[in-house]
Each structure stands twice: as C-alpha cells, then as structure tokens.
Write a protein that holds these residues in place. Structure first.
Motif, short mmCIF file in Angstrom:
data_model
loop_
_atom_site.label_atom_id
_atom_site.label_comp_id
_atom_site.label_asym_id
_atom_site.label_seq_id
_atom_site.Cartn_x
_atom_site.Cartn_y
_atom_site.Cartn_z
N ARG A 56 -17.51 -5.61 -6.70
CA ARG A 56 -16.96 -6.83 -6.63
C ARG A 56 -15.73 -6.28 -6.75
O ARG A 56 -14.59 -5.81 -7.70
CB ARG A 56 -17.35 -6.71 -8.24
CG ARG A 56 -18.93 -7.66 -7.88
CD ARG A 56 -19.20 -8.01 -9.19
NE ARG A 56 -20.42 -8.65 -8.50
CZ ARG A 56 -20.92 -9.54 -8.42
NH1 ARG A 56 -19.88 -10.48 -7.44
NH2 ARG A 56 -22.19 -10.69 -7.73
N CYS B 40 -12.49 -8.64 -6.89
CA CYS B 40 -11.90 -9.08 -8.65
C CYS B 40 -12.16 -8.84 -9.59
O CYS B 40 -10.65 -8.02 -9.68
CB CYS B 40 -12.69 -10.99 -8.28
SG CYS B 40 -12.43 -11.88 -7.13
N ILE C 264 -4.81 -12.61 -7.38
CA ILE C 264 -5.98 -13.66 -6.93
C ILE C 264 -6.54 -12.95 -5.84
O ILE C 264 -6.15 -13.03 -5.00
CB ILE C 264 -4.56 -14.47 -5.60
CG1 ILE C 264 -3.63 -14.48 -7.02
CG2 ILE C 264 -4.79 -15.46 -5.36
CD1 ILE C 264 -1.73 -15.37 -5.62
N CYS C 265 -8.25 -13.51 -5.97
CA CYS C 265 -8.56 -13.37 -5.66
C CYS C 265 -10.03 -14.20 -5.38
O CYS C 265 -9.99 -14.64 -5.99
CB CYS C 265 -9.72 -11.74 -6.25
SG CYS C 265 -11.10 -11.27 -5.57
N THR C 266 -10.64 -14.69 -4.08
CA THR C 266 -11.24 -15.91 -3.25
C THR C 266 -12.43 -14.79 -3.34
O THR C 266 -13.90 -15.50 -2.65
CB THR C 266 -10.50 -16.56 -2.97
OG1 THR C 266 -10.26 -15.91 -1.23
CG2 THR C 266 -9.20 -17.43 -3.38
N VAL C 267 -12.52 -13.67 -3.02
CA VAL C 267 -13.71 -12.98 -2.53
C VAL C 267 -14.66 -13.09 -3.85
O VAL C 267 -14.71 -11.86 -4.76
CB VAL C 267 -13.70 -11.62 -1.96
CG1 VAL C 267 -14.71 -10.83 -1.55
CG2 VAL C 267 -12.60 -11.43 -1.33
N SER C 268 -15.68 -13.87 -3.03
CA SER C 268 -16.22 -14.07 -4.94
C SER C 268 -18.37 -13.26 -4.60
O SER C 268 -18.63 -12.12 -5.99
CB SER C 268 -17.12 -15.32 -5.23
OG SER C 268 -17.76 -15.57 -3.77
N ASP C 269 -18.27 -13.03 -4.28
CA ASP C 269 -19.46 -11.67 -3.88
C ASP C 269 -18.95 -10.22 -3.47
O ASP C 269 -17.94 -10.19 -3.08
CB ASP C 269 -20.70 -12.47 -2.44
CG ASP C 269 -21.16 -13.40 -2.90
OD1 ASP C 269 -21.29 -14.26 -3.78
OD2 ASP C 269 -21.79 -14.35 -2.08
N LYS D 277 -4.36 -9.07 -4.35
CA LYS D 277 -4.85 -10.15 -3.23
C LYS D 277 -6.14 -9.89 -2.53
O LYS D 277 -5.75 -9.21 -1.69
CB LYS D 277 -3.74 -11.69 -2.26
CG LYS D 277 -4.19 -12.92 -2.25
CD LYS D 277 -3.33 -13.62 -0.99
CE LYS D 277 -3.84 -14.55 -1.24
NZ LYS D 277 -2.28 -15.66 -0.17
N GLU E 28 -8.63 -12.48 -0.52
CA GLU E 28 -9.30 -13.03 0.43
C GLU E 28 -10.22 -12.83 1.66
O GLU E 28 -10.14 -11.95 2.22
CB GLU E 28 -8.16 -14.02 1.07
CG GLU E 28 -7.36 -13.68 1.81
CD GLU E 28 -6.14 -14.44 2.23
OE1 GLU E 28 -5.84 -15.32 1.63
OE2 GLU E 28 -5.39 -13.30 2.70
N ASP F 147 -10.54 -13.39 5.78
CA ASP F 147 -10.05 -14.59 7.04
C ASP F 147 -10.16 -15.38 7.88
O ASP F 147 -11.67 -15.81 6.95
CB ASP F 147 -9.01 -13.17 8.15
CG ASP F 147 -9.68 -12.62 7.72
OD1 ASP F 147 -10.91 -13.53 8.16
OD2 ASP F 147 -9.46 -11.34 9.13
N TYR G 78 -18.74 -7.66 3.66
CA TYR G 78 -19.33 -8.39 3.46
C TYR G 78 -20.24 -9.67 2.95
O TYR G 78 -21.44 -9.98 2.20
CB TYR G 78 -18.33 -9.19 3.17
CG TYR G 78 -18.36 -11.29 2.55
CD1 TYR G 78 -17.64 -10.80 1.08
CD2 TYR G 78 -18.58 -12.37 2.83
CE1 TYR G 78 -18.05 -12.38 -0.26
CE2 TYR G 78 -18.48 -13.07 2.35
CZ TYR G 78 -17.91 -13.39 0.29
OH TYR G 78 -18.30 -14.42 -1.11
#
Length: 404
Positions: free
Chosen positions: A250, A252, A277-282, A313, A315, A317, A398
């Motif tokens: 994980r 994040c 900043i992290c938007t990679v949820s899985d 960070k 994310e 792309d 991912y």
C-alpha cells in the motif's frame, strides 16, 4: 513505457551470453528435436529456444512458425529469465501483465498460452528460455510436464556448453553460502548493538526534540536492518543478480511512514517535508523493501541537495501506470548532464542551488536498477519550479489483485 523488466545483473549477464561457445546463429538438428519434443509434451503448435540479449531476442531453434530477431518489447522470455522458476500463463489475454502485450493484443498474432523454463548456464547466468506457445488458452501443465520441460532445458544448456549441466555450479554455490554467512554476521552484529543502544537512549530522554530525533534514528536503523536481510536473502553473489520478494504494497501507507520517519531530521536542516499526496488507493504488487530503498535514496538526495521544500506524491498517470515522485523546489543547473546522474560515482556535473557533498554516487544507479527490475523506469526532471525524481511502475502491478 517499456513492457519488460531488466535483470539486476544485466551487463554481466549479456557478457556471459556472448561468451557461450555454442551460442551461434547457426541452428543444429539437436535443438529442433528438443523443440519438437516440447511442442508434443505441452500439445502446442509452437516451441523455441530463445536467446535474450541487450536489446533483442533471437532464436537458436523454432518449430511451428517463422520467427526472426525481435525487440525485447515483443518478447515473453524477457520475463522468464527474471528467475530460475518456470513461467506458465494459461491465458495471456486474461493476465494483467500481458493483456496489452504486442504478441497478445489485437493486431498481433494473438498468443494465448505460454509455458517456458529459463535456460541457466553453469555459471548461473540465465540467457534465454525453452518454451511452448499456442494461440489458444490451455489448462495448466502438470508438475510432471514441467519437470520434463526443465530437463529438456538442461539438455539445451549442455549441448551449448559441451558439458554436463550443472557441473560448474557446485563451487559457486558453496562460495556463495560462505560469503553470505560471513557478510550476514558482520552486518547484523553492529546493527543489533545500534538498535539496542538507540532504544535505551529513547527511553531515557526527556527533551521532546531529542526524543524525536533519537526515535527517527532508531527507525532508520530498523530500516537498514530490514534492507540487509532483504539483500542477503534475495541476492546471488555468484552472478550479481537479485530477485524480487513481491507482496501487496500500500503505497499511501508507505509514504505516510516515510514522512513520519524523516520529518524530524528534515526539520533540523531548516527544511520542510510536506505531507504526502497519494491517490493510489489499492495495493500494488511489488517488493516493498526495494521500493523503500529507492524512495529513501531519492528523498535523501532531495533533502541534502535540493530546495527547502520536499514532498512525496503517488498517483496513476493517464495510461494507468503508477507514478511515485519525490519533489523539491531546487533547480538543476543548465550544464548538468542528466544522463550522468545514473552512472555510479558520478555527480552529474555542477549543481545549482544544491550542494554536491556526498551526493549522487551509488544511490541513483542502484535505484534505477531496482526499478528496472520491477519493469519500471526512473526519470529525473528539472524545470523552473523545481526538480522531480519519478518512479514509474507498469500498470499491471496495480491491476494485479493479490490477497494476503
């Protein structure tokens, strides 16, 4: 983005491939006979002996199809040579790693089934594979079929080296075990003492700032201890190779932990490590120890040589690849040769708004190799706003779901 991983010991591996006595472009009947046996064993129309070099893959023998030299982007065997284990994919189109592969996706030949074993030289280097292909999905081969396929692979190596397979491997394996035992003892002992001492110091301090710094040092020692264990467990001293210990990671959570561990030391340098900043949820499928090594190296470079604001960070792309960045507001001088930042012991020229003390020696080359081992890429970008070190991992890491 590149579609294949790169072995950690790629330069040495390629040299070893080029030195194999029988590894010429000329085919021999014995290799065709082995390929026909593989095709019959796995009930496939296609079988071949592949040779993976620096940028291309060619074939010592092919049956069932006409194949010429091809770029590694179009190869399955570049994945097979990443370990000593067989690689079997019963339906390539349903596998996140291969669903968009040029040989699988629409417009290509429509490969669906692959089963191959790495061809391992007596020196321990993997140079290619013996494999079977079909345009239809298959059930998984039996253990017996894979065992026979492995024996046929040994026969290929024996024919190329003109010697019984495995005869030269015993001495390197013994030397490797002895070396790892010695190095492991010498590294673990001082780390154990350091960790114990820091735990005692943390328990005796009353001042909040010193307590925070000591706790940060203790966590860094634990990280170093885990790094040593990872290297000792997954390294091959005889060939200089390294393998991955892949688990769901994980990102994040990892970035938050790095923020907590490094913020105190960054503050002491009158710099700011802003919240990640992290938007990679899985979770992604990766080697967590290796990723921590890479991010720690990039973060320390930014702290020591970058601006006064540093951030992390993560994310996706626009193509769905995972991008993990270490950002700072320092600028690279126009004279800096960015490609030299990837060379061992090079500092890339003069740096503007960042010192070169202690810097950019082995960290970036090691980071690049570990990321390429994951099939990813490392990029260093500079602009008027600052400098970004970006790790880009393929999207299948991912998309591949794993349960713990």
């Amino acid at each position: 983005m590149r579609t294949y991983p790169i072995p950690f010991n790629e330069e040495a591996r390629v040299r070893a491939v080029q030195e194999v006595p029988g590894l010429t472009r000329e085919n021999h009947a014995v290799f065709d006979a082995i390929c026909h046996a593989v095709a019959a064993l796995l009930d496939c129309p296609i079988a071949h002996v592949s040779v993976v070099e620096e940028a291309t893959q060619w074939y010592k023998s092919v049956v069932g199809i006409e194949l010429g030299e091809m770029p590694k982007d179009s190869s399955f065997c570049t994945h097979t040579i990443m370990s000593d284990s067989p690689m079997v994919v019963t339906d390539l189109s349903a596998h996140p790693r291969f669903s968009e592969h040029p040989m699988v996706a629409e417009g290509g030949p429509g490969a669906r089934f692959y089963a191959g074993v790495p061809l391992v030289l007596s020196s321990g280097f993997r140079f290619g594979s013996l494999c079977a292909l079909d345009l239809q999905p298959h059930k998984a081969p039996t253990d017996k079929q894979i065992e026979i396929l492995s024996h046929l692979g040994d026969a290929v190596v024996a024919a190329l080296e003109k010697a019984p397979p495995g005869n030269a491997a015993a001495v390197p394996e013994t030397a490797q075990r002895n070396f790892l035992a010695l190095v492991g003892h010498e590294l673990r002992t001082p780390l154990t003492v350091m960790r114990g001492a820091l735990e005692l110091i943390v328990g005796r301090l009353d001042d909040p700032i010193n307590t925070r710094l000591a706790e940060s040092a203790r966590k860094s020692t634990e990280h170093l201890n885990k790094l040593v264990e990872t290297i000792l467990r997954y390294s091959d001293v005889s060939t200089g190779d390294m393998s991955l210990d892949e688990t769901p990671v994980r990102i994040c959570d990892m970035l938050a932990q790095m923020q907590e561990a490094h913020a105190p030391s960054v503050d002491e340098l009158n710099k700011v490590l802003i919240p990640p900043i992290c938007t990679v949820s899985d979770a992604i499928l990766a080697d967590e120890g290796h990723l921590r090594i890479c991010l720690t190296s990039l973060l320390l470079n930014a702290v020591l040589h970058g601006g006064d604001e540093i951030g992390l960070k993560a994310e996706l792309d626009t193509a769905g690849h995972v991008v993990i960045s270490v950002l700072d507001n320092g600028r690279l001088d126009d004279a800096v040769e960015l490609h030299r930042l990837y060379e061992p012991f090079a500092v890339g020229g003069e740096l503007s708004e960042r010192g070169t003390g202690g810097g950019l020696g082995l960290g970036l080359p090691l980071t690049r190799k570990l990321i390429e081992l994951h099939g990813g890429e490392l990029q260093i970008e500079s602009s008027a706003e600052g400098t970004a070190a970006r790790i880009r991992l393929p999207k299948w890491r991912y998309q591949t779901k794993r349960t713990h």
